[in-house]
Design a protein around this motif. Structure first.
Motif, PDB file in Angstrom:
ATOM      1  N   ASP A   1       0.835  -1.200   0.000  1.00 50.29           N
ATOM      2  CA  ASP A   1       0.000   0.000   0.000  1.00 50.29           C
ATOM      3  C   ASP A   1       0.874   1.256   0.000  1.00 50.29           C
ATOM      4  OD1 ASP A   1      -2.667   1.160   0.068  1.00 50.29           O
ATOM      5  OD2 ASP A   1      -2.186   1.790   2.132  1.00 50.29           O
ATOM      6  N   ASP A   2       1.927   1.276   0.858  1.00 49.33           N
ATOM      7  CA  ASP A   2       2.861   2.409   0.874  1.00 49.33           C
ATOM      8  C   ASP A   2       3.491   2.621  -0.498  1.00 49.33           C
ATOM      9  OD1 ASP A   2       2.494   2.739   3.644  1.00 49.33           O
ATOM     10  OD2 ASP A   2       4.247   1.510   4.141  1.00 49.33           O
ATOM     11  N   ILE A   3       3.919   1.519  -1.088  1.00 49.04           N
ATOM     12  CA  ILE A   3       4.593   1.591  -2.387  1.00 49.04           C
ATOM     13  C   ILE A   3       3.634   2.084  -3.466  1.00 49.04           C
ATOM     14  CG2 ILE A   3       5.648   0.188  -4.209  1.00 49.04           C
ATOM     15  CD1 ILE A   3       6.811  -1.553  -1.908  1.00 49.04           C
ATOM     16  N   SER A   4       2.450   1.518  -3.503  1.00 47.74           N
ATOM     17  CA  SER A   4       1.496   1.897  -4.561  1.00 47.74           C
ATOM     18  C   SER A   4       1.101   3.362  -4.444  1.00 47.74           C
ATOM     19  CB  SER A   4       0.271   0.985  -4.535  1.00 47.74           C
ATOM     20  OG  SER A   4      -0.485   1.167  -3.357  1.00 47.74           O
ATOM     21  N   LYS A   5       0.856   3.835  -3.223  1.00 42.97           N
ATOM     22  CA  LYS A   5       0.475   5.239  -3.043  1.00 42.97           C
ATOM     23  C   LYS A   5       1.591   6.191  -3.456  1.00 42.97           C
ATOM     24  CE  LYS A   5      -2.987   4.605   0.542  1.00 42.97           C
ATOM     25  NZ  LYS A   5      -3.316   4.694   1.963  1.00 42.97           N
ATOM     26  N   GLU A   6       2.809   5.879  -3.034  1.00 41.73           N
ATOM     27  CA  GLU A   6       3.923   6.789  -3.341  1.00 41.73           C
ATOM     28  C   GLU A   6       4.262   6.794  -4.821  1.00 41.73           C
ATOM     29  OE1 GLU A   6       8.215   8.149  -1.640  1.00 41.73           O
ATOM     30  OE2 GLU A   6       6.729   7.218  -0.340  1.00 41.73           O
ATOM     31  N   LEU A   7       4.140   5.660  -5.486  1.00 41.30           N
ATOM     32  CA  LEU A   7       4.453   5.598  -6.912  1.00 41.30           C
ATOM     33  C   LEU A   7       3.252   5.933  -7.794  1.00 41.30           C
ATOM     34  CD1 LEU A   7       6.768   2.442  -7.156  1.00 41.30           C
ATOM     35  CD2 LEU A   7       7.424   4.870  -7.209  1.00 41.30           C
ATOM     36  N   GLY A   8       2.083   6.049  -7.185  1.00 44.87           N
ATOM     37  CA  GLY A   8       0.890   6.358  -7.956  1.00 44.87           C
ATOM     38  C   GLY A   8       0.452   5.210  -8.851  1.00 44.87           C
ATOM     39  N   ILE A   9       0.621   3.996  -8.354  1.00 48.30           N
ATOM     40  CA  ILE A   9       0.198   2.813  -9.102  1.00 48.30           C
ATOM     41  C   ILE A   9      -0.700   1.972  -8.185  1.00 48.30           C
ATOM     42  CG2 ILE A   9       2.266   2.773 -10.554  1.00 48.30           C
ATOM     43  CD1 ILE A   9       3.433   0.597  -8.738  1.00 48.30           C
ATOM     44  N   THR A  10      -1.323   0.971  -8.756  1.00 49.60           N
ATOM     45  CA  THR A  10      -2.192   0.115  -7.944  1.00 49.60           C
ATOM     46  C   THR A  10      -1.351  -0.941  -7.217  1.00 49.60           C
ATOM     47  OG1 THR A  10      -2.524  -1.487  -9.718  1.00 49.60           O
ATOM     48  CG2 THR A  10      -4.075   0.387  -9.615  1.00 49.60           C
ATOM     49  N   LYS A  11      -1.931  -1.487  -6.144  1.00 52.27           N
ATOM     50  CA  LYS A  11      -1.263  -2.591  -5.450  1.00 52.27           C
ATOM     51  C   LYS A  11      -1.119  -3.788  -6.392  1.00 52.27           C
ATOM     52  CE  LYS A  11      -3.728  -2.428  -1.564  1.00 52.27           C
ATOM     53  NZ  LYS A  11      -4.210  -2.828  -0.221  1.00 52.27           N
ATOM     54  N   ALA A  12      -2.086  -3.947  -7.281  1.00 49.88           N
ATOM     55  CA  ALA A  12      -2.011  -5.046  -8.253  1.00 49.88           C
ATOM     56  C   ALA A  12      -0.776  -4.907  -9.145  1.00 49.88           C
ATOM     57  CB  ALA A  12      -3.278  -5.091  -9.103  1.00 49.88           C
ATOM     58  N   ALA A  13      -0.416  -3.668  -9.457  1.00 49.79           N
ATOM     59  CA  ALA A  13       0.783  -3.436 -10.270  1.00 49.79           C
ATOM     60  C   ALA A  13       2.039  -3.857  -9.513  1.00 49.79           C
ATOM     61  CB  ALA A  13       0.867  -1.969 -10.685  1.00 49.79           C
ATOM     62  N   VAL A  14       2.072  -3.592  -8.215  1.00 51.97           N
ATOM     63  CA  VAL A  14       3.217  -4.013  -7.402  1.00 51.97           C
ATOM     64  C   VAL A  14       3.268  -5.541  -7.371  1.00 51.97           C
ATOM     65  CG1 VAL A  14       4.319  -3.902  -5.135  1.00 51.97           C
ATOM     66  CG2 VAL A  14       3.071  -1.907  -5.997  1.00 51.97           C
ATOM     67  N   HIS A  15       2.104  -6.166  -7.185  1.00 52.94           N
ATOM     68  CA  HIS A  15       2.032  -7.634  -7.148  1.00 52.94           C
ATOM     69  C   HIS A  15       2.391  -8.251  -8.499  1.00 52.94           C
ATOM     70  CE1 HIS A  15       0.573  -8.678  -3.156  1.00 52.94           C
ATOM     71  NE2 HIS A  15      -0.122  -7.554  -3.184  1.00 52.94           N
ATOM     72  N   TYR A  16       2.165  -7.533  -9.584  1.00 53.24           N
ATOM     73  CA  TYR A  16       2.534  -8.022 -10.903  1.00 53.24           C
ATOM     74  C   TYR A  16       4.045  -8.292 -10.962  1.00 53.24           C
ATOM     75  CZ  TYR A  16       3.583  -8.017 -15.896  1.00 53.24           C
ATOM     76  OH  TYR A  16       4.060  -8.344 -17.130  1.00 53.24           O
ATOM     77  N   TYR A  17       4.827  -7.369 -10.408  1.00 49.28           N
ATOM     78  CA  TYR A  17       6.287  -7.500 -10.434  1.00 49.28           C
ATOM     79  C   TYR A  17       6.815  -8.361  -9.294  1.00 49.28           C
ATOM     80  CZ  TYR A  17       6.241  -3.882 -13.968  1.00 49.28           C
ATOM     81  OH  TYR A  17       6.016  -3.177 -15.117  1.00 49.28           O
ATOM     82  N   PHE A  18       6.148  -8.297  -8.161  1.00 51.77           N
ATOM     83  CA  PHE A  18       6.589  -9.037  -6.976  1.00 51.77           C
ATOM     84  C   PHE A  18       5.362  -9.658  -6.322  1.00 51.77           C
ATOM     85  CE2 PHE A  18       9.548  -5.550  -7.665  1.00 51.77           C
ATOM     86  CZ  PHE A  18      10.728  -6.260  -7.822  1.00 51.77           C
ATOM     87  N   GLU A  19       5.110 -10.904  -6.676  1.00 53.28           N
ATOM     88  CA  GLU A  19       3.901 -11.578  -6.204  1.00 53.28           C
ATOM     89  C   GLU A  19       3.799 -11.554  -4.677  1.00 53.28           C
ATOM     90  OE1 GLU A  19       1.855 -15.984  -6.464  1.00 53.28           O
ATOM     91  OE2 GLU A  19       3.260 -15.364  -8.024  1.00 53.28           O
ATOM     92  N   ARG A  20       4.935 -11.817  -4.032  1.00 58.97           N
ATOM     93  CA  ARG A  20       4.950 -11.828  -2.567  1.00 58.97           C
ATOM     94  C   ARG A  20       5.946 -10.782  -2.053  1.00 58.97           C
ATOM     95  NH1 ARG A  20       7.162 -17.402  -1.382  1.00 58.97           N
ATOM     96  NH2 ARG A  20       8.491 -16.679  -3.045  1.00 58.97           N
TER      97      ARG A  20
END
Length: 188
Positions: free
Chosen positions: A27-46
């Motif tokens: 959540d921290d990463i997605s908010k700061e980068l302006g992307i969805t949590k799903a986008a973070v999970h796309y690159y790093f599943e866990r």
């Protein structure tokens, strides 16, 4: 230009330096980068996968700092202290060493991260000690190198609490003790 994946890794590393791996959230990463949590999970599943990627980036950074320092020493344009300075330059005043931060979370890390963190920790000590040995070949043991590295890491912790001037004084004292110890041991 850095890829989205690299941006996630670099942000995760910064957040680890500020608050540790266990407090890091997608959540921290997605908010700061302006992307969805799903986008973070796309690159790093866990989260563990992201942690391993951060550790790999840390390892690469250690090796780069070592190589630059070694090249400068070989060209007689530098001393081992450059390795310490180059590592400190990647850490802002409100941050701590990312390796130290991960070490603080060690008991709660996934096994894959524990394994790579153990290697990074050994490599950090060995790379620094190797530079000191090359600079001062008459030094009989690595105690001075270890003591200096651990002192620097402690000073970085104190920098978060005390002002920058206190940190500068600590680092000046550590550096003075380092070169004084090498001189008294018959170093360069």
């Amino acid at each position: 230009m850095a890829s989205k994946k690299d941006n996630i890794i670099f942000l995760a590393m910064r957040l680890i330096k500020e608050k540790g791996f266990l407090s890091l959230s997608y959540d921290d990463i997605s908010k700061e980068l302006g992307i969805t949590k799903a986008a973070v999970h796309y690159y790093f599943e866990r989260k563990e996968d992201l942690g391993v990627a951060v550790c790999e980036k840390l390892e690469a950074g250690l090796l780069e700092s070592y190589e630059r320092t070694l090249n400068q020493m070989t060209d007689h344009q530098g001393e081992p202290w450059y390795f310490i300075e180059s590592r400190i330059d990647t850490i802002r005043p409100n941050e701590i060493c990312p390796i130290s931060s991960l070490q603080g979370d060690y008991e709660d890390l996934p096994e894959s991260m524990k394994n790579i963190l153990e290697e990074i920790s050994k490599n950090e000590m060995e790379l620094w000690a190797s530079l000191v040995r090359q600079y001062s070949p008459n030094l009989d043991n690595d105690d001075i190198a270890r003591t200096i590295l651990l002192s620097v890491k402690g000073a970085l912790q104190y920098r978060r609490v005390l002002d920058g001037r206190a940190f500068e004084n600590m680092m000046s004292s550590i550096q003075t003790q380092f070169y004084r110890s090498l001189s008294s041991e018959g170093g360069s």
